[in-house]
Design a protein around this motif. Structure first.
Motif, mmCIF file in Angstrom:
data_model
loop_
_atom_site.group_PDB
_atom_site.id
_atom_site.type_symbol
_atom_site.label_atom_id
_atom_site.label_comp_id
_atom_site.label_asym_id
_atom_site.label_seq_id
_atom_site.Cartn_x
_atom_site.Cartn_y
_atom_site.Cartn_z
ATOM 1 N N LEU A 181 120.279 -35.489 15.204
ATOM 2 C CA LEU A 181 119.164 -36.106 15.918
ATOM 3 C C LEU A 181 119.190 -37.614 15.734
ATOM 4 N N PRO A 182 118.845 -38.340 16.784
ATOM 5 C CA PRO A 182 118.759 -39.794 16.654
ATOM 6 C C PRO A 182 117.521 -40.180 15.839
ATOM 7 N N ARG A 183 117.509 -41.409 15.368
ATOM 8 C CA ARG A 183 116.343 -41.894 14.612
ATOM 9 C C ARG A 183 115.118 -42.004 15.510
ATOM 10 N N ARG A 184 115.344 -42.284 16.781
ATOM 11 C CA ARG A 184 114.241 -42.398 17.736
ATOM 12 C C ARG A 184 114.376 -41.284 18.770
ATOM 13 N N VAL A 185 113.240 -40.729 19.162
ATOM 14 C CA VAL A 185 113.205 -39.683 20.176
ATOM 15 C C VAL A 185 112.231 -40.101 21.265
ATOM 16 N N TYR A 186 112.130 -39.306 22.300
ATOM 17 C CA TYR A 186 111.324 -39.663 23.465
ATOM 18 C C TYR A 186 110.215 -38.648 23.671
ATOM 19 N N VAL A 187 109.028 -39.166 23.924
ATOM 20 C CA VAL A 187 107.840 -38.333 24.109
ATOM 21 C C VAL A 187 106.968 -38.930 25.218
ATOM 22 N N THR A 188 106.012 -38.129 25.653
ATOM 23 C CA THR A 188 104.957 -38.634 26.526
ATOM 24 C C THR A 188 103.627 -38.333 25.846
ATOM 25 N N LYS A 189 102.602 -39.053 26.208
ATOM 26 C CA LYS A 189 101.287 -38.887 25.586
ATOM 27 C C LYS A 189 100.794 -37.440 25.715
ATOM 28 N N ARG A 198 111.518 -40.662 15.141
ATOM 29 C CA ARG A 198 111.522 -39.200 15.033
ATOM 30 C C ARG A 198 110.604 -38.728 13.911
ATOM 31 N N ALA A 199 110.586 -39.443 12.807
ATOM 32 C CA ALA A 199 109.755 -39.053 11.669
ATOM 33 C C ALA A 199 108.269 -39.014 12.025
ATOM 34 N N ASP A 200 107.842 -39.817 12.993
ATOM 35 C CA ASP A 200 106.429 -39.875 13.382
ATOM 36 C C ASP A 200 105.970 -38.645 14.161
ATOM 37 N N VAL A 201 106.883 -37.939 14.807
ATOM 38 C CA VAL A 201 106.478 -36.822 15.666
ATOM 39 C C VAL A 201 106.996 -35.467 15.212
ATOM 40 N N ARG A 202 107.925 -35.456 14.311
ATOM 41 C CA ARG A 202 108.582 -34.204 13.930
ATOM 42 C C ARG A 202 107.617 -33.155 13.391
#
Length: 89
Positions: A18-26, A62-66
């Protein structure tokens, strides 16, 4: 008995880390590997179809949403899917 490709150790492709950053929507319930994930695009199409404005795609650590979001079934089939009833997006 036949297994889906993602369940067969011989058929599925090896997942890259997994990359350090991932993509999300609100309004989304999963995180995505790339901003062009088919699951993400489908979620946004679904929102438009329901009459909603799709949320902007954001790159987040990624750590913020995992802990609160599941992995996208489309771009991360090797990880546990989100809880039942959630949509990609």
């Amino acid at each position: 008995m036949f297994l889906p490709t993602v369940q067969c150790d011989h058929c599925r492709t090896a997942a890259s880390p997994l990359p350090r950053r991932v993509y999300v929507t609100k309004g989304g319930s999963v995180y995505h590997r790339t901003p062009n994930c088919a699951g993400l695009k489908d979620g946004q199409r679904y929102a438009r179809w329901k009459g909603y404005d799709p949320h902007d795609v954001e790159s987040v650590p990624r750590a913020d949403v995992r802990a609160r979001l599941g992995a996208c079934e489309v771009c991360r089939p090797d990880l546990p899917p989100p809880a039942a009833g959630r949509r990609n997006g």
